[in-house]
Structure formats: structure tokens, C-alpha cells
Design an enzyme around this catalytic site. Structure first.
Site, short mmCIF file in Angstrom:
data_model
loop_
_atom_site.label_atom_id
_atom_site.label_comp_id
_atom_site.label_asym_id
_atom_site.label_seq_id
_atom_site.Cartn_x
_atom_site.Cartn_y
_atom_site.Cartn_z
N ASP A 237 -0.43 0.32 11.21
CA ASP A 237 -1.37 1.25 11.87
C ASP A 237 -2.79 0.93 11.43
O ASP A 237 -3.04 -0.06 10.75
CB ASP A 237 -0.99 2.70 11.55
CG ASP A 237 -1.06 2.96 10.04
OD1 ASP A 237 -1.53 2.06 9.29
OD2 ASP A 237 -0.62 4.04 9.61
N GLU B 240 0.84 -1.19 0.00
CA GLU B 240 0.00 0.00 0.00
C GLU B 240 0.88 1.25 0.00
O GLU B 240 1.80 1.37 0.80
CB GLU B 240 -0.91 -0.02 1.24
CG GLU B 240 -1.71 1.24 1.47
CD GLU B 240 -2.81 1.47 0.42
OE1 GLU B 240 -2.98 0.61 -0.46
OE2 GLU B 240 -3.48 2.51 0.49
N ASP C 294 -4.81 2.36 9.32
CA ASP C 294 -5.06 2.33 7.87
C ASP C 294 -4.51 1.05 7.25
O ASP C 294 -5.14 0.45 6.37
CB ASP C 294 -4.40 3.54 7.18
CG ASP C 294 -5.16 4.82 7.52
OD1 ASP C 294 -6.31 4.71 7.99
OD2 ASP C 294 -4.58 5.91 7.32
N ASP D 244 1.27 -0.83 6.41
CA ASP D 244 1.75 -0.23 7.65
C ASP D 244 1.12 -0.87 8.88
O ASP D 244 0.04 -1.42 8.82
CB ASP D 244 1.41 1.27 7.66
CG ASP D 244 2.28 2.03 6.67
OD1 ASP D 244 3.34 1.50 6.29
OD2 ASP D 244 1.88 3.15 6.28
#
Ligand code: 1YM
Length: 646
Positions: A513, A438, A515, A511
Site C-alpha cells: 500500500d 516494516e 505506506d 505492505d
């Protein structure tokens, strides 16, 4: 719904009905044969076996409340307020019946054929198996004004059955500690796992009150109380609430029936929602039949027939129109189907498929008769359902056309690969990997760091589609998903062909996190729904980038968890620098290679599906619209995501 027809509620227990079979050594020797595994599943199964006995007592009409507690030290305590396990001397064995129940395999009226139970764990072997696999187990029976107590250790009586004085209550308490010699991996219970199962049992046994309490950590007690007078109707409502979908008709449709010879009952609860996925949860004797079987087949056949008849009768389907398919009538449908019978036959490798043919007939007749009446009495609902199925049918046709287009196009253009794909040199899928990344900056680092001989990089861009809420035709057109489909080369949906897969490992790299978690969830759901064999056959992986880098004397240490970071901090003591990685983009190509992509050093999670159906359901229920933080996501799905060092 009355279940008294299937349970022998009024039948006074006759201790001579017990069949004495064998001792418990067999169970300790081959625990897997009796509880499936000695991993976390098997461990939790111990609780279900004991709770099942209490549920039987509730279904027999003698018990209202079941109390399940996880005590400090992972001791389980289950209490019911039923009749109490019989304590009289068993005439064949010459010892108290309760002792027989816990020390002799297959002891219990319910296995003799004379007694009858509808509940029952996966293997239906009960209390003696739990006892055999416990370091210790204590039973307390409150019966006829007295308290009786007995303790067992590793399946053997450690005390005689003792009379411990008067009481004014009745019921049974079983406490046990799983044996760490058997459950070597762990003897720690997961609250959420027990919660899900006990909630399900409360739905399946309307009115039975089950309380669950976690008392392991006094500072953090957890507690749930399950009682659903609505039974499986409430189950359907619960699923829809959890999935956060809109229903397309107000009431859950519910039917029940009893077999003409009283040997079985069937009940079904169903409701349509505005999503495009269907969920059919079926149970036989409270056991989840993940592989379906005769009861599911009977339901599906009746639904398709009744709905097509309805369309003809009200002239929505014209003479020249073809019948709609079963898939069309199941789009957006949530169904809970529960049958209870004597002598259920479970078939197939996982014993998760019901084989009794007479049950198929019972369900087929029930739905056939009652659904058509229901639709005539509720014309607005009938119309809403039929319109939804028509839309599904049109979408299916559109998807077929879109697929044809893609096929024709790729034939013409010779399968042009997506522009952003940095392909690898090897064409041998046994050694190739594709990193789906991503974000452009992370994609850049990955391209710079990879070993181009066998590692391909596909950066993702554009807006992602929530596949939970999309049909196949949308997937074809989605700018984010289409490059994946093209790069993998193996098609999608009905066209999927794993033989054409261009890379052996598909690695999702996002990532650490929220998202990143979102994109992981969406991609996994996409693979589950439209390329299921990829997951089933273990081709899908999650990359595990480090969360921290510690540097001391120019040497780097990468920590993948908070715990690892703490360990390094303790080890390095002072004079180190610590950096928290916020995203993959912060790593330069070398770092990304070293920590996340080098097969010699990286950590990855392989996404595994023990049972694709169950996972699909779990996805539907758990993942619907929610964005789970990464840790939670992986933990909650530990069932089908397994740690793997590559
Ligand atoms: C916390 C677990 O096991 N309750 C329980 C078990 C039994 C009875 C009642 C019971 C059954 C019958 C007659 C009968 C069991 N009895 C047997 C056996 N709770 C829990 N509550 N009286 C009491 O089935 O007719 C096995 S389980 F074999 F002794 F009948």
C-alpha cells in the site's frame, strides 16, 4: 545564447560532402552495436535519432517546430518545418540524396567532417540505422514547392523516390514502425520516457519547439508542448520545482562562452537549494555525459577555487582556516552544464564520459572569470552560498566525529547487534538473507515463517528519516536506520566496506500500500545515497507479497497482480472464496513463508542499477519528496528495477 558559431548555418549544403561507407546489413546483424540494445532503451533510441536530425536543422536556424507523434500500432511520426532533406541526385552514388541518407550507413554531410552537427544520438549513426531496424519507414520531403515520398522496408527501398505533387510548405516527415524481429521484447513506446527525453532536449536547445502527442488510445490522448526560451536556466528551475526544495538565492546563475577559435561553446546554469544533495547534469553535444569528464572537472575545479578565493577576499575564511572542500561548495547545488563542439570524444566503457581536454579549459576559464564577477556584483548571493558551504563543512566534521564514536563504541562493545534482529545461523554471506520488515506484526510472522538457518529478520520501528533531506551525521543518529547499518555490518558513507557485508541478499518487505511504498522508497534512497555498492552489485531486493488469496476446495491460489487474480477467477469459475491482503500482518507465518519467503516459490524484484549515477539522479528528480504508489513506483523505475524470478 547564440549557437550559430558552432553550426554552419550559412553553409549551403554540398551533396559531394557525403561519404559513402557501407550497407545496412551490418546494422541488422548487430543492432546492439548501433543503438546499444534491442530492449526498450534501443527502441526509444530510434525516435531520438530521427528527432536529433530535426534538432540539427533547428540549430542550423532553418526549423522552428518539431512534431513527434505516437500513432496507433506504435508507429512513430516525426515532422519538422526545416529545409527538407535534399532530393537531388547524389553525384557519387547516382541516386537521390534522401535515399542515400536512409540506405547507406554513415551517409550525411554530418559524418563527412565537412558538414557539422552538434546534436547527435548516443552513437551518432542516424537515419539509416533507424531505417535498417524498421519493418517499414516512409519519408516525405516538402521542398521547392513539391512533395517527395519514398518507402523502405527493412532498410531497402520499396518504392522509388516519387514526386507527389505541389505543396506550399517545407520540411521533412519520417514515419516508421520498429521491426518486431529486431525488438523482440516489445515495440511499445513509453510516453513518459519520450516525454523526459524530449523535454530535456527542449531545455538544451533554447527556443526549439517540440510537441509530443500520444494518439494510440483515442479515449486517452496525451500531449505535451515543450519550448523553453530560458534554455538550461529553465532546466534548473524545473528541477527545483520538481524536487520541491527552497532555493537559497533568487536567480539562477548563468554563464556562456565561446572558445577563442570558435570550435566550441559552453554554458552553465546553477542554483543552490536548501537540501544536502547535489545534482550535476552535464551534456556534450546534447548527449547526457553520466560519467562526467573534462567539462565537469573544469567546472568543479573553478567553483572550489573561486569560492575559496571569495572567502579569503572577504575575510570569511581567516588566515588560520583551511580551505573548504569541493564537496562543501557543491552541497545543495543544482547545475546543468552543456558544451557543444566539433568532434566530441566520448570515452570509457559506456561512452558517457567526455574526453576533450580543451573543453575542460574552456569551462574552467569561463566559470573562473564570470563567477567571481557575479559574486562581487551580487554580494547577498555570494554570502548565502558561502554560509551554506561553511555549514556543510561543519556537518562533515560532525559526521566524522560521529563515525569515530561509532567505531570506538563498536570496538569496545564488540559490534553488538540490534536487539530486534532475529539473526540466522549461517555466517556465510553467500547464502544468507536479511528481511527488513516494516511493522512488528509482520516482523512476527516473518520470524515464525523463516528458515532460520540462512534467513535473518530485522523488524523496523520508529520514525524514518527522509534521507533526501539529511546529512550523514543525522543518519548515524537515526533510530530507524542505525539498526540496519549495524545489522548489515558494512558501515556507511565513506566507511562503507562491502567485504564486511553480513548477508548476500537484503530484502525489503513492506505492505503493498501507500505506506509500504513510502518505506520502500526511503530505504532504497538510503541505500543509493549511503551504501551505493549494495545496489550497484545487486544485493538489494524487493519482496513481492501476494495481493489476493483464492480458496476453492481447501486449495489456495495466490495472485500477485490484478491480472493474475482475474485469471484464477476465470479458471476456478465458481465456488471460490477471495481474500484481499491488506498487509503482511494478515498472513500467518506459514502463508508468508509459502508466498513470499520460500526461495522455491517466491517472486522478488532485484533492484538493478545499470548506471548508478543515472539512477541517483532519477531518484533525486523523481523521488525527492513524493510518495509514489507502489505500482507506479516500480513501473516508473523499470529502468533500474528488473523482474527476477528467484
Ligand atoms: C524528421 C526528421 O531529418 N530533417 C532534416 C534533415 C536534413 C536536412 C534538413 C538538411 C540538411 C542539410 C541541408 C545539411 C538532413 N540532410 C542530410 C543530408 N527531420 C530531418 N532537415 N539540407 C537539408 O546538413 O547541409 C542528412 S539529414 F545528408 F542530406 F544533408
Amino acid at each position: 545564447m547564440e549557437f550559430s558559431k558552432v553550426t554552419q548555418a550559412d553553409n549551403a549544403y554540398d551533396e559531394s560532402e557525403i561519404q559513402v561507407l557501407e550497407g545496412l546489413e551490418a546494422v541488422r546483424k548487430r543492432p546492439g552495436m548501433y543503438i546499444g540494445s534491442t530492449g526498450p532503451r534501443g527502441l526509444h533510441h530510434l525516435v531520438y535519432e530521427i528527432v536529433d536530425n530535426a534538432i540539427d536543422e533547428a540549430l542550423a536556424g532553418y526549423c522552428d517546430k518539431i512534431d513527434v507523434r505516437i500513432l496507433p500500432g506504435n508507429i512513430i511520426s516525426v515532422t519538422d518545418d526545416g529545409r527538407g532533406i535534399p532530393v537531388g541526385i547524389h553525384h557519387q552514388v547516382g541516386i537521390p540524396t534522401v535515399t542515400v541518407v536512409f540506405t547507406i550507413l554513415h551517409a550525411g554531410g554530418k559524418f563527412g567532417g565537412g558538414g557539422y552537427n552538434v546534436s547527435g544520438g548516443l552513437h551518432g549513426v542516424g537515419a539509416s540505422v533507424v531505417n535498417a531496424l524498421s519493418e517499414w519507414l516512409e519519408v516525405e520531403v516538402y521542398k521547392d514547392g513539391r512533395i517527395y515520398f519514398q518507402r523502405f522496408e527493412r532498410g531497402k527501398a520499396a518504392t522509388e523516390l516519387e514526386d507527389r505533387g505541389p505543396t506550399d510548405r517545407n520540411g521533412t516527415t519520417v514515419r516508421f514502425q520498429a521491426d518486431p524481429e529486431i525488438f523482440r521484447e516489445s515495440t511499445e513506446y513509453d510516453y513518459d520516457t519520450l516525454q523526459t527525453r524530449l523535454r530535456e532536449q527542449a531545455f538544451l536547445n533554447a527556443g526549439v519547439h517540440i510537441e509530443l502527442r500520444d494518439e494510440r488510445d483515442a479515449a486517452n490522448p496525451r500531449e505535451d508542448d515543450f519550448v523553453y526560451t530560458g534554455g538550461i536556466k529553465s532546466f534548473v528551475e524545473y528541477i527545483h520545482k520538481k524536487k520541491a526544495v527552497e532555493v537559497i538565492h533568487p536567480d539562477v546563475i548563468y554563464f556562456s562562452a565561446v572558445a577563442p577559435d570558435d570550435s566550441a561553446t559552453a554554458e552553465v546554469a546553477m542554483q543552490y537549494n536548501d537540501s544536502y544533495t547535489d545534482l550535476l547534469l552535464s551534456f556534450a553535444n546534447n548527449i547526457h555525459t553520466t560519467d562526467g569528464g573534462t567539462h565537469e572537472d573544469g567546472f568543479k575545479r573553478a567553483l572550489t577555487r573561486v569560492m575559496n578565493d571569495y572567502g579569503r577576499k572577504f575575510n570569511i575564511l581567516k588566515d588560520s582556516d583551511k580551505n573548504l572542500s569541493g564537496d562543501d561548495f557543491r552541497e545543495g547545488l543544482t547545475v546543468v552544464l552543456s558544451v557543444k563542439m566539433k568532434e566530441a570524444q566520448f570515452e570509457g566503457q559506456t561512452k558517457a564520459r567526455l574526453g576533450n581536454t580543451e573543453i575542460g579549459t574552456l569551462v574552467n576559464n569561463m566559470v573562473g572569470e564570470k563567477l567571481s564577477t557575479y559574486l562581487e556584483e551580487n554580494p547577498a548571493t555570494g554570502r548565502a552560498i558561502f554560509d551554506k558551504a561553511m555549514a556543510a563543512s561543519h556537518a562533515r566534521e560532525a559526521a566524522r566525529k560521529a563515525r569515530e564514536m561509532v567505531r570506538r563504541k563498536s570496538a569496545l562493545e564488540e559490534a553488538s547487534l540490534p536487539g530486534k534482529l532475529a539473526d540466522c545461523q549461517s555466517r556465510n554471506a553467500e547464502e544468507t538473507e536479511i528481511y527488513i520488515v516494516e511493522g512488528d506484526s509482520a516482523g512476527g510472522s516473518a520470524k515464525g515463517g523463516r528458515d532460520r538457518r540462512y534467513q535473518a529478520i530485522l523488524p523496523l520501528w520508529g520514525k524514518m528519516l527522509n534521507v533526501e533531506k539529511a546529512r550523514l551525521d543525522k543518519v548515524y543518529g537515526n533510530e530507524k536506520l542505525q539498526p540496519i547499518v549495524t545489522a548489515l555490518g558494512c558501515g556507511v558513507g565513506d566507511d562503507f566496506d562491502i567485504a564486511k557485508l553480513r548477508y548476500g541478499k537484503i530484502i525489503i518487505m513492506a505492505d503493498a500500500d501507500v505506506d509500504g511504498s513510502h518505506i520502500r522508497t526511503l530505504l532504497l534512497t538510503f541505500f543509493f545515497r549511503f551504501m551505493k555498492p549494495l545496489v550497484v552489485e545487486g544485493h538489494v531486493y524487493l519482496a513481492q507479497p501476494p495481493l489476493f488469496r483464492l480458496t476453492k476446495n481447501k486449495k489456495h491460489y495466490y495472485a500477485y497482480t490484478d491480472k493474475e487474480r482475474d485469471q484464477y477467477m476465470a479458471q476456478l469459475q465458481a465456488g471460490y472464496e477471495i481474500q484481499r491482503y491488506k498487509g503482511l500482518g494478515e498472513m500467518d507465518p506459514d502463508q508468508l513463508w509459502e508466498t513470499t519467503m520460500d526461495p522455491e516459490r517466491r517472486m522478488m524484484l532485484r533492484v538493478e542499477v545499470e548506471d548508478a549515477e543515472a539512477a541517483d539522479e532519477a531518484f533525486t528528480i523523481l523521488m525527492g519528496d513524493k510518495v509514489e504508489p507502489r505500482r507506479e513506483f516500480i513501473e516508473q523505475n523499470a529502468r533500474f528495477v528488473e523482474n527476477l524470478d528467484v
